[in-house]
Motif scaffolding. Structure first.
Motif, PDB file in Angstrom:
ATOM      1  N   GLY A   1       8.941   9.640 -10.372  1.00 30.02           N
ATOM      2  CA  GLY A   1       9.582   9.084  -9.196  1.00 30.02           C
ATOM      3  C   GLY A   1      11.092   9.338  -9.180  1.00 30.02           C
ATOM      4  N   PRO A   2      11.859   8.570  -8.399  1.00 28.91           N
ATOM      5  CA  PRO A   2      11.425   7.337  -7.731  1.00 28.91           C
ATOM      6  C   PRO A   2      10.514   7.543  -6.525  1.00 28.91           C
ATOM      7  N   GLU A   3      10.539   8.728  -5.929  1.00 30.86           N
ATOM      8  CA  GLU A   3       9.681   8.938  -4.765  1.00 30.86           C
ATOM      9  C   GLU A   3       8.238   9.126  -5.206  1.00 30.86           C
ATOM     10  N   LEU A   4       7.310   8.685  -4.352  1.00 33.51           N
ATOM     11  CA  LEU A   4       5.896   8.911  -4.603  1.00 33.51           C
ATOM     12  C   LEU A   4       5.548  10.361  -4.298  1.00 33.51           C
ATOM     13  N   HIS A   5       4.406  10.806  -4.797  1.00 36.44           N
ATOM     14  CA  HIS A   5       3.907  12.133  -4.446  1.00 36.44           C
ATOM     15  C   HIS A   5       3.656  12.154  -2.938  1.00 36.44           C
TER      16      HIS A   5
ATOM     17  N   GLN B   1       0.818  -1.207   0.000  1.00 41.37           N
ATOM     18  CA  GLN B   1       0.000   0.000   0.000  1.00 41.37           C
ATOM     19  C   GLN B   1       0.864   1.275   0.000  1.00 41.37           C
ATOM     20  N   PHE B   2       0.223   2.402   0.157  1.00 36.82           N
ATOM     21  CA  PHE B   2       0.913   3.686   0.074  1.00 36.82           C
ATOM     22  C   PHE B   2       2.080   3.763   1.045  1.00 36.82           C
ATOM     23  N   GLU B   3       1.820   3.370   2.299  1.00 31.53           N
ATOM     24  CA  GLU B   3       2.846   3.509   3.331  1.00 31.53           C
ATOM     25  C   GLU B   3       4.073   2.639   3.040  1.00 31.53           C
ATOM     26  N   GLY B   4       3.824   1.390   2.624  1.00 33.34           N
ATOM     27  CA  GLY B   4       4.937   0.501   2.345  1.00 33.34           C
ATOM     28  C   GLY B   4       5.651   0.831   1.047  1.00 33.34           C
ATOM     29  N   LEU B   5       4.881   1.172   0.024  1.00 33.16           N
ATOM     30  CA  LEU B   5       5.474   1.466  -1.276  1.00 33.16           C
ATOM     31  C   LEU B   5       6.272   2.769  -1.235  1.00 33.16           C
ATOM     32  N   ARG B   6       5.829   3.698  -0.425  1.00 35.57           N
ATOM     33  CA  ARG B   6       6.544   4.977  -0.279  1.00 35.57           C
ATOM     34  C   ARG B   6       7.988   4.739   0.135  1.00 35.57           C
ATOM     35  N   GLU B   7       8.209   3.762   1.018  1.00 34.65           N
ATOM     36  CA  GLU B   7       9.562   3.433   1.455  1.00 34.65           C
ATOM     37  C   GLU B   7      10.264   2.521   0.445  1.00 34.65           C
ATOM     38  N   ALA B   8       9.539   1.525  -0.058  1.00 34.47           N
ATOM     39  CA  ALA B   8      10.142   0.535  -0.953  1.00 34.47           C
ATOM     40  C   ALA B   8      10.640   1.161  -2.252  1.00 34.47           C
ATOM     41  N   ALA B   9       9.904   2.148  -2.775  1.00 35.59           N
ATOM     42  CA  ALA B   9      10.287   2.758  -4.050  1.00 35.59           C
ATOM     43  C   ALA B   9      11.629   3.480  -3.952  1.00 35.59           C
ATOM     44  N   LEU B  10      11.978   3.936  -2.770  1.00 35.17           N
ATOM     45  CA  LEU B  10      13.252   4.635  -2.581  1.00 35.17           C
ATOM     46  C   LEU B  10      14.417   3.671  -2.387  1.00 35.17           C
ATOM     47  N   LYS B  11      14.114   2.474  -1.881  1.00 32.00           N
ATOM     48  CA  LYS B  11      15.174   1.516  -1.535  1.00 32.00           C
ATOM     49  C   LYS B  11      15.370   0.426  -2.578  1.00 32.00           C
ATOM     50  N   ASP B  12      14.312   0.114  -3.323  1.00 30.97           N
ATOM     51  CA  ASP B  12      14.343  -1.025  -4.232  1.00 30.97           C
ATOM     52  C   ASP B  12      13.990  -0.560  -5.643  1.00 30.97           C
ATOM     53  N   ALA B  13      14.929  -0.655  -6.567  1.00 31.89           N
ATOM     54  CA  ALA B  13      14.693  -0.197  -7.942  1.00 31.89           C
ATOM     55  C   ALA B  13      13.541  -0.948  -8.595  1.00 31.89           C
ATOM     56  N   ALA B  14      13.296  -2.173  -8.161  1.00 30.13           N
ATOM     57  CA  ALA B  14      12.226  -2.972  -8.746  1.00 30.13           C
ATOM     58  C   ALA B  14      10.841  -2.459  -8.373  1.00 30.13           C
ATOM     59  N   ARG B  15      10.752  -1.599  -7.364  1.00 30.03           N
ATOM     60  CA  ARG B  15       9.451  -1.067  -6.940  1.00 30.03           C
ATOM     61  C   ARG B  15       9.226   0.369  -7.395  1.00 30.03           C
TER      62      ARG B  15
END
Length: 306
Positions: free
Chosen positions: A166-170, A146-160
Motif C-alpha cells: 500500500g497505502p493504495e489498494l490494488h 468494503q472495497f469502495e470505502g477502504l480504497r479511499e480511506a487507506a489514502l486519507k487515513d494512516a490508521a486504515r
C-alpha cells in the motif's frame, strides 16, 4: 510444530457467479501434499469458499498462488454481491488441525501475507491471531467500508492503511485479509418464504455478540435466492453450541412473526460439532457427514478440477 503437522486454509473469493473463474482459482492451489476438501459457489453472495488442508508450507504456497490467480481473474470494480468484501481473495484464514498451535498458524499467515504482496502486488491486512494491531483482530473492523470505502480511506487515513504494501489498494483486486483462527462454522438459516429482510436483520441483531447476543456469534440479515436469511459465522461452537444457536434463532423468529426454513452450511465442520440427531443438522438438505466433516474429508479428499 511436529513433522506431520496439518493445517487447514479456507480462502474466500469474491466470485460466485462464474464457475470457470472459480475452477481456475482452485486449480491454481494444486500443490503436492495439499488436499482439496471442499469448494462451493454462492451466486447471491457472489462468493466462493474453498477448503484445503495439508502440511503447513505447502498449504501456505497453495493459498498464495490462489490469491495471485484471484487477482488476475476478479475485478472488484465490476463485482457486486450481498456479502461484504475488500479483495478478490478477500479472506485467507489458516486454521490449525493437528501438530501445530494457533500461534504457529499466525506466523504462517504473516509469511503468506508477505508473499502475496511481494509476488502479486496485493496489499494485506492481518486479522485474528495474526493481527498486528488490536483494532484489526475482528474481520468486520478491517472490512469496514468494503472495497469502495477502504480504497479511499487507506489514502486519507494512516490508521486504515494495509499492514503489508500500500497505502493504495490494488486497482482491481483490492486487498486480502490474512489471518489465523480456530475452527469457524459458517451457518445460514433461511426464514419462511413470506419473511421480509427486516425480520432477518432484526434476528441477526438480537443474536450477534456485538449487539449483546450470543458469545462467538456473528450474524447479518440478507436476501439470498430471493429469500430472507440469517447468515452467521460461529467462531466458538464450544462456547455456544450449535443446537443452542438454532433454538435461539427459532425463538427469535417466532417473536418477530416468522419461522425457520432450511439451514445451509458453507464449508466443513469439525466432528466435535456434529450430532446426527441434532435438529440443526436435520434441517440442512442432503447433509452428508462423509462430505461435510473435516476429519472424514481428510481421508477422502476431492479430485482437483482440471
Amino acid at each position: 510444530m511436529t513433522p506431520d503437522a496439518i493445517i487447514e486454509c479456507v480462502p474466500n473469493f469474491s466470485e460466485g457467479t462464474h464457475p470457470d473463474i472459480v475452477r481456475h482459482i482452485v486449480s491454481a492451489m494444486q500443490v503436492d501434499g495439499v488436499r482439496l476438501l471442499d469448494y462451493s459457489l454462492d451466486p447471491d453472495h457472489n462468493r466462493s469458499v474453498v477448503t484445503i488442508a495439508g502440511p503447513p508450507a505447502q498449504v501456505m504456497e497453495a493459498a498464495v498462488l490462489a490469491a495471485g490467480k484471484a487477482a488476475q481473474l476478479i475485478d472488484l470494480t465490476q463485482q457486486t454481491g450481498v456479502h461484504p468484501r475488500i479483495g478478490a481473495a478477500d479472506v485467507i484464514p489458516f486454521v490449525p488441525v493437528s501438530g501445530l498451535s494457533l500461534a504457529e498458524a499466525a506466523m504462517l499467515a504473516r509469511q503468506a501475507g508477505l508473499q502475496i504482496w511481494r509476488r502479486f502486488g496485493v496489499p494485506v491486512y492481518f486479522y485474528g491471531a495474526a493481527a498486528a494491531r488490536p483494532d484489526r483482530v475482528q474481520l468486520e473492523d478491517v472490512r469496514r467500508g468494503q472495497f469502495e470505502g477502504l480504497r479511499e480511506a487507506a489514502l486519507k487515513d494512516a490508521a486504515r492503511r494495509p499492514d503489508v504494501g500500500g497505502p493504495e489498494l490494488h486497482e482491481t483486486a483490492g486487498a486480502s485479509v490474512v489471518g489465523a483462527r480456530s475452527f469457524l462454522i459458517a451457518y445460514n438459516i433461511y426464514l419462511d418464504e413470506r419473511a421480509e429482510i427486516t425480520q432477518a436483520r432484526a434476528i441477526a441483531r438480537d443474536i450477534r455478540a456485538s449487539s449483546g447476543g450470543m458469545q462467538g456469534v456473528k450474524a447479518i440479515g440478507v436476501l439470498a435466492n430471493g429469500r430472507a436469511q440469517v447468515s452467521m459465522n460461529i467462531t466458538d461452537f464450544h462456547l455456544t453450541p450449535m443446537p443452542k444457536i438454532h433454538s435461539t434463532v427459532a425463538e427469535l423468529a417466532r417473536r418477530h412473526g416468522t419461522s425457520l426454513g432450511e439451514g445451509e452450511l458453507i464449508g466443513l465442520i469439525p466432528a466435535a460439532a456434529y450430532d446426527a440427531e441434532a435438529r440443526w443438522i436435520k434441517e440442512i438438505p442432503s447433509f452428508d457427514p462423509e462430505q461435510k466433516i473435516i476429519e472424514n474429508r481428510l481421508n477422502n479428499p476431492m479430485a482437483w478440477p482440471s
